[in-house]
Design a protein around this motif. Structure first.
Motif, PDB file in Angstrom:
ATOM      1  N   SER A   3     -15.477  -9.735   7.990  1.00 22.08           N
ATOM      2  CA  SER A   3     -15.693 -11.105   7.529  1.00 22.08           C
ATOM      3  C   SER A   3     -16.792 -11.745   8.389  1.00 22.08           C
ATOM      4  O   SER A   3     -17.121 -11.240   9.468  1.00 22.08           O
ATOM      5  N   PRO A   4     -17.376 -12.874   7.921  1.00 25.05           N
ATOM      6  CA  PRO A   4     -18.496 -13.488   8.662  1.00 25.05           C
ATOM      7  C   PRO A   4     -18.206 -13.788  10.123  1.00 25.05           C
ATOM      8  O   PRO A   4     -19.086 -13.696  10.963  1.00 25.05           O
TER       9      PRO A   4
ATOM     10  N   ASN B  10      -8.034   1.112  -4.346  1.00 26.53           N
ATOM     11  CA  ASN B  10      -7.428  -0.005  -3.622  1.00 26.53           C
ATOM     12  C   ASN B  10      -8.417  -0.658  -2.673  1.00 26.53           C
ATOM     13  O   ASN B  10      -9.320  -0.006  -2.141  1.00 26.53           O
ATOM     14  N   VAL B  11      -8.212  -1.956  -2.469  1.00 23.78           N
ATOM     15  CA  VAL B  11      -8.911  -2.687  -1.408  1.00 23.78           C
ATOM     16  C   VAL B  11      -7.860  -2.996  -0.357  1.00 23.78           C
ATOM     17  O   VAL B  11      -6.734  -3.374  -0.689  1.00 23.78           O
ATOM     18  N   ARG B  12      -8.222  -2.825   0.901  1.00 21.27           N
ATOM     19  CA  ARG B  12      -7.264  -3.141   1.969  1.00 21.27           C
ATOM     20  C   ARG B  12      -7.891  -4.129   2.940  1.00 21.27           C
ATOM     21  O   ARG B  12      -9.087  -4.035   3.262  1.00 21.27           O
ATOM     22  N   ILE B  13      -7.069  -5.060   3.409  1.00 25.46           N
ATOM     23  CA  ILE B  13      -7.487  -5.984   4.464  1.00 25.46           C
ATOM     24  C   ILE B  13      -6.692  -5.639   5.712  1.00 25.46           C
ATOM     25  O   ILE B  13      -5.478  -5.391   5.642  1.00 25.46           O
ATOM     26  N   TRP B  14      -7.396  -5.613   6.854  1.00 21.11           N
ATOM     27  CA  TRP B  14      -6.777  -5.182   8.110  1.00 21.11           C
ATOM     28  C   TRP B  14      -6.824  -6.331   9.113  1.00 21.11           C
ATOM     29  O   TRP B  14      -7.788  -7.086   9.164  1.00 21.11           O
TER      30      TRP B  14
ATOM     31  N   SER C 262     -11.575 -10.621  10.318  1.00 18.25           N
ATOM     32  CA  SER C 262     -10.883  -9.803   9.307  1.00 18.25           C
ATOM     33  C   SER C 262     -11.782  -8.649   8.890  1.00 18.25           C
ATOM     34  O   SER C 262     -13.002  -8.710   9.039  1.00 18.25           O
ATOM     35  N   LEU C 263     -11.156  -7.623   8.356  1.00 23.88           N
ATOM     36  CA  LEU C 263     -11.887  -6.435   7.946  1.00 23.88           C
ATOM     37  C   LEU C 263     -11.375  -5.981   6.582  1.00 23.88           C
ATOM     38  O   LEU C 263     -10.162  -5.929   6.362  1.00 23.88           O
ATOM     39  N   ALA C 264     -12.293  -5.693   5.672  1.00 23.47           N
ATOM     40  CA  ALA C 264     -11.898  -5.208   4.345  1.00 23.47           C
ATOM     41  C   ALA C 264     -12.484  -3.824   4.109  1.00 23.47           C
ATOM     42  O   ALA C 264     -13.600  -3.526   4.548  1.00 23.47           O
ATOM     43  N   THR C 265     -11.721  -2.979   3.430  1.00 20.14           N
ATOM     44  CA  THR C 265     -12.207  -1.642   3.071  1.00 20.14           C
ATOM     45  C   THR C 265     -11.886  -1.381   1.601  1.00 20.14           C
ATOM     46  O   THR C 265     -10.922  -1.911   1.056  1.00 20.14           O
ATOM     47  N   GLY C 266     -12.714  -0.566   0.976  1.00 19.34           N
ATOM     48  CA  GLY C 266     -12.471  -0.140  -0.402  1.00 19.34           C
ATOM     49  C   GLY C 266     -12.541   1.368  -0.461  1.00 19.34           C
ATOM     50  O   GLY C 266     -13.271   2.005   0.309  1.00 19.34           O
ATOM     51  N   GLY C 267     -11.760   1.976  -1.385  1.00 18.46           N
ATOM     52  CA  GLY C 267     -11.711   3.438  -1.370  1.00 18.46           C
ATOM     53  C   GLY C 267     -11.680   4.078  -2.732  1.00 18.46           C
ATOM     54  O   GLY C 267     -11.633   3.429  -3.781  1.00 18.46           O
TER      55      GLY C 267
END
Length: 466
Positions: free
Chosen positions: A110-111, A124-128, A115-120
């Motif tokens: 994130s800016p 699914n999209v995951r936020i960590w 936060s961190l987002a991943t796509g696979g």
């Protein structure tokens, strides 16, 4: 002190002379040059100095010899300010996080880096959670590979897109989808780009590019199409929303085009590449991505007025004489452009031996890094396109690169299953980070510089810190 004297003229990155010509001993060190320049500019900044493309590391004399420059004529030194804060190189994996059941294909912090987002490939999209390094939310909805995740400049919305042609908007706090999916394109979506914060504080305009040859701009509040651009004759590989009212697009039709972001009308067509254009980067990318968030600063803007003023100020500082964009291609070349002033390129940059997968301006806009299937990362001067260095140590194609927020390091992710960190000062390898069991497809260094994330075919998200 040496008896041999040199006449030196300082130039800023845009080629403008700064201060008078100076008579100096040839054994002057970068520290001496720095204190002189600071007294001329009444500042206390750190600088790197270049004679042509040779960095002054030890003394003027050595740089003059390396550059084969005559000591009889004026020595033109170009200076680049360095970031006031230092990012420590990531040297260890603090977490190896499981969760995705297929390859991790995209990663973005994130800016503000919180936060961190991943796509696979598992759709699914995951936020960590970055602080605890644990899974926070799993966002389900896509029915095919997620190729792109993108945070709005205020960090309040996460957009995801991919092979199913849909754009989904998520609330990163709750993990809930905002409204229905936007049925955006007939084919794969290749990239997403938000309108910059200083132009739209509501952060509700999003551009998408696709293999269906179009670019579309959406209102993310109403999910309505604002306009569609269909001026390319082949797949559009990248869309970038510039800071002064332009959209930049790169396409497999071998062109880069510039569009009015208000109306969607074409402003310029930039021609030069002989094959598909794969990627684009803008000299103001970092300011546009981070908006009002100031890395390294103790205090952050809180009111709406402060946020607008901060984001505008950060953008104008990077803008200089105008936005520069750089494009890379399957034709092994890069082109540097100043679209505001000319349809002709500033420089054609050659040296890669195979197709170039990605190109990125450094956060300060002074340098360009390019990644290629020829297993190397190359470094270029950001204003002239001059070649500076090659980083070689990977034994497989380099898929992605990411700069540290202070512009002093580049990280690269490769087919060879490693992540490597390269230092700008000595133009060499700083850290070799093995830790993945297979190809590393995605990589991002957080905007605050404190951590880095990588992912790939082994389905593991690695978080790296110093």
């Amino acid at each position: 002190m040496s008896d041999i004297r040199l006449i030196v003229q300082f130039y800023n990155g845009e080629g403008e002379p700064v201060g008078p010509q100076l008579d100096m001993p040839d054994d002057s060190t970068p520290e001496v040059l720095q204190s002189l320049l600071n007294s001329i500019q009444v500042s206390e900044d750190d600088y790197t100095f270049y004679l042509q493309q040779v960095e002054v590391r030890e003394s003027l004399k050595k740089a003059v010899q390396e550059a084969s420059h005559s000591s009889e004529i004026v020595v033109p030194l170009t200076f680049h300010p360095q970031s006031l804060f230092h990012v420590a190189p990531a040297t260890r994996a603090t977490s190896c996080l499981e969760g995705h059941t297929e390859s991790i294909l995209c990663i973005q912090y994130s800016p503000n880096g919180n936060s961190l987002a991943t796509g696979g490939g598992d759709a699914n999209v995951r936020i960590w959670d970055v602080d605890t390094e644990t899974p926070y939310r799993t966002l389900k909805g896509h029915n095919n590979w997620v190729l792109f995740v993108s945070w709005s400049p205020d960090g309040q919305t996460l957009a995801s897109a991919g092979v199913d042609g849909n754009i989904r908007l998520w609330d990163p706090e709750t993990g809930e989808q905002k409204g229905k999916a936007i049925n955006a394109h007939r084919r794969w979506i290749t990239s997403l780009s938000w309108e910059p914060y200083h132009r739209n504080q509501e952060c509700n305009h999003l551009a998408s590019s696709s293999k269906d040859n179009t670019v579309k701009v959406w209102n993310t509040d109403t999910h309505n199409l604002i306009y569609s651009i269909s001026g390319h004759t082949a797949a559009v590989t990248k869309v970038l929303w510039g800071g002064f009212g332009c959209l930049y697009t790169a396409s497999q039709d071998r062109t880069v085009k510039v569009w009015n972001s208000e109306t969607g009308a074409m402003i310029k067509e930039l021609k030069g590449h002989g094959h598909w254009v794969n990627h684009l980067s803008c000299s103001t990318d970092f300011a546009l991505r981070t908006g009002y968030y100031e890395p390294g600063s103790e205090t952050q803007a809180e009111t709406k007025e402060d946020k607008l003023e901060t984001s505008r100020k950060r953008y104008m500082k990077l803008l200089g004489k105008g936005e520069r964009i750089v494009s890379c291609s399957d034709d092994f070349t890069l082109f540097l452009w100043t679209p505001e002033t000319s349809s002709s390129s500033v420089a054609r940059m050659t040296g890669h031996q195979q197709l170039i997968t990605q190109v990125l301006f450094s956060p300060d806009g002074h340098f360009i890094a390019s990644a290629s299937n020829d297993k190397s990362v190359k470094l270029w001067e950001g204003f002239t396109g001059q070649y500076l260095a090659s980083f070689r140590s990977h034994v497989g194609a380099v898929y992605q690169i990411s700069w540290s927020a202070d512009s002093r390091m580049i990280a690269s992710a490769s087919k060879d299953s490693t992540v490597k960190i390269w230092g700008m000062k000595k133009k060499g390898l700083l850290a070799d980070l093995p830790g993945h069991a297979d190809q590393v497809f995605a990589l991002d260094w957080s905007p605050d510089g404190r951590k880095m994330a990588s992912g790939g075919r082994d389905r593991i998200l690695n978080i790296w810190r110093n």
